[in-house]
Design an enzyme around this catalytic site. Sequence first.
Site, PDB file in Angstrom:
ATOM      1  N   LYS A 237       0.837  -1.206   0.000  1.00 19.88           N
ATOM      2  CA  LYS A 237       0.000   0.000   0.000  1.00 19.88           C
ATOM      3  C   LYS A 237       0.871   1.254   0.000  1.00 19.88           C
ATOM      4  O   LYS A 237       1.940   1.253   0.609  1.00 19.88           O
ATOM      5  CB  LYS A 237      -0.856   0.042   1.274  1.00 19.88           C
ATOM      6  CG  LYS A 237      -2.048  -0.880   1.300  1.00 19.88           C
ATOM      7  CD  LYS A 237      -2.846  -0.663   2.585  1.00 19.88           C
ATOM      8  CE  LYS A 237      -4.002  -1.641   2.719  1.00 19.88           C
ATOM      9  NZ  LYS A 237      -5.019  -1.518   1.676  1.00 19.88           N
ATOM     10  N   ARG A 311     -10.496 -11.135   2.328  1.00 21.86           N
ATOM     11  CA  ARG A 311     -11.422 -12.125   1.772  1.00 21.86           C
ATOM     12  C   ARG A 311     -10.826 -13.536   1.817  1.00 21.86           C
ATOM     13  O   ARG A 311     -11.550 -14.523   1.879  1.00 21.86           O
ATOM     14  CB  ARG A 311     -11.823 -11.707   0.351  1.00 21.86           C
ATOM     15  CG  ARG A 311     -10.692 -11.669  -0.632  1.00 21.86           C
ATOM     16  CD  ARG A 311     -11.066 -10.938  -1.931  1.00 21.86           C
ATOM     17  NE  ARG A 311     -11.144  -9.486  -1.753  1.00 21.86           N
ATOM     18  CZ  ARG A 311     -11.497  -8.646  -2.724  1.00 21.86           C
ATOM     19  NH1 ARG A 311     -11.825  -9.107  -3.926  1.00 21.86           N
ATOM     20  NH2 ARG A 311     -11.546  -7.349  -2.493  1.00 21.86           N
TER      21      ARG A 311
HETATM   22  N1  BES Z   1      -8.259  -3.485   4.450  1.00 22.62           N
HETATM   23  C1  BES Z   1      -8.393  -3.147   3.087  1.00 22.62           C
HETATM   24  C2  BES Z   1      -9.694  -2.395   2.788  1.00 22.62           C
HETATM   25  C3  BES Z   1      -9.858  -1.039   3.355  1.00 22.62           C
HETATM   26  C4  BES Z   1      -9.067   0.014   2.938  1.00 22.62           C
HETATM   27  C5  BES Z   1     -10.894  -0.800   4.228  1.00 22.62           C
HETATM   28  C6  BES Z   1      -9.286   1.271   3.428  1.00 22.62           C
HETATM   29  C7  BES Z   1     -11.114   0.444   4.723  1.00 22.62           C
HETATM   30  C8  BES Z   1     -10.287   1.490   4.329  1.00 22.62           C
HETATM   31  C9  BES Z   1      -8.385  -4.389   2.228  1.00 22.62           C
HETATM   32  O1  BES Z   1      -7.598  -5.422   2.678  1.00 22.62           O
HETATM   33  C10 BES Z   1      -7.870  -3.952   0.895  1.00 22.62           C
HETATM   34  O2  BES Z   1      -6.727  -3.571   0.840  1.00 22.62           O
HETATM   35  N2  BES Z   1      -8.709  -4.003  -0.127  1.00 22.62           N
HETATM   36  C11 BES Z   1      -8.346  -3.587  -1.421  1.00 22.62           C
HETATM   37  C12 BES Z   1      -8.846  -4.614  -2.384  1.00 22.62           C
HETATM   38  C13 BES Z   1      -8.288  -4.495  -3.768  1.00 22.62           C
HETATM   39  C14 BES Z   1      -6.815  -4.863  -3.772  1.00 22.62           C
HETATM   40  C15 BES Z   1      -9.062  -5.392  -4.678  1.00 22.62           C
HETATM   41  C16 BES Z   1      -8.987  -2.237  -1.684  1.00 22.62           C
HETATM   42  O3  BES Z   1     -10.116  -2.003  -1.225  1.00 22.62           O
HETATM   43  O4  BES Z   1      -8.352  -1.403  -2.315  1.00 22.62           O
HETATM   44 MN    MN Z   2      -5.565  -5.248   2.060  1.00 24.32          MN
END
Ligand code: BES
Ligand code: MN
Length: 458
Positions: A237, A311
């Site tokens: 990230k 997930r």
């Molecule tokens: N924990 C994050 C989702 C998240 C991010 C929740 C910011 C609340 C605030 C999750 O693990 C994630 O990184 N999801 C990605 C999925 C993508 C790679 C398909 C996302 O939402 O960008």
């Molecule tokens: Mn994530």
Amino acid sequence: MPISFSAASTDTAIPVHLVKGGRLQDLDLDGSAREWAKAAGFSGDEGEVLLLPGEGGALQGVLFGVSEEMLPLKTLALGALARKLPEGHYRVAGDVAEPELAAIALALGGYCFTRYGKKPTRTLSFALPEGADEKRVEDLATATFLTRDLINTPASDMGPVALEAAAANLASEHGANFNAVRGDALLEQNVPMIHAVGRASDEAPRLIDFTWGRSDAPKVTLVGKGVCFDTGGLDIKPASGMLLMKKDMGGAANVLGLASMLMASKLDIRLRVLIPAVENSISGNAFRPGDILQSRKGLTVEIGNTDAEGRLVLADALALADEEEPEVLIDMATLTGAARVALGPDLPPFYSLDDAFAGEIASASEAVADPLWRMPLWQPYMPKLSSRVADTNNITADGFAGSITAALFLQKFVEKAKSWAHFDVFGWNPVEKPTCPIGGEAQGIRALEQVLRQRYGR
Ligand code: BES
Ligand code: MN
Ligand code: ZN
């Protein structure tokens, strides 16, 4: 500031007069109080507070602006009193349409995160609004504060080990049966995706599992995403996206709060709580983009992005939960940024194929002012998750409808549960609210407690 309630000793309590729609003339106030309100420019806007001096400078009463119609959501505005009033003993004067919700609002507004030295400056007490059940109000506040504390605690002190300890502590408080599977035992117990996501961390990944209640009561199972910190893994990230990722165990924290409520109200259920607790970290043994994981369910999963880790750990936990065919299966997770894009931080989407169950959730949400919004498990999007080499990918290529496609991924792992609902929560309150300072927040669990109490209350 921490709030306590005392049995309605109304004579010594300072009255808080609710000024509806700015209409001071509706209140039974003495002439000097009226003059003071005028001189101080009190207009009765929602949330506005005016202290009324009495003889000799003592605090004689308080004016508090509220909206014309005290709908459930508006009743939560009373929570601001917990932070705006000076130390003292108060009562809410006049009729309160929703006394229990008013008491809950006051209690929640008194939350303070004190673990790292910040201390409340004073304590307030209120006469319990007539009609509110004190034990219930306290149980709901205790549970909500547990959820908030867990989320607010940084990952250095709330890794998989500490999250397990917190769950074990709650389980023992209520005499639940506690178990945890850690490290390589996850492979033996066939939850390989929990292992894959969590193995790069110094703290071993684990599956927390506790059960409570009569063994032949209806089975209610809660699954919570316990990603104690989400770096994104190798598909790392950016700094802005990582900053708040201590809250990525917000689903687990909410599920523990909900479990606390359900056990405190002694519902006639066989409760099971499953929390995959991991850190999505980076190391030589981290799982990689392009890896193909075996899952408990038997489906192979191609990793399109290691940042779609929630997930994966949920899928194995849900598959395990589903095997005993629970009557109700609920999962909560800070699963996607897309959920916040769609509905914002304060309105978590939920998904269910069971229309009746979804209806119960939606009406409970409204009744107890715990916002939730149903979104569709839109089956025509399912093929977007397909993989050329495995049974499924963990992401879609186009990135559209991210919260829906994440829910559809989970759906592949749930078959037998009678009613399944998935909650994509934010778990964080980004702007101060009457009932919550900036920081970790419980979302949807008062609504779910209401649904389950209506179904299984004694
Ligand atoms: N924990 C994050 C989702 C998240 C991010 C929740 C910011 C609340 C605030 C999750 O693990 C994630 O990184 N999801 C990605 C999925 C993508 C790679 C398909 C996302 O939402 O960008
Ligand atoms: Mn994530
Ligand atoms: Zn995550």
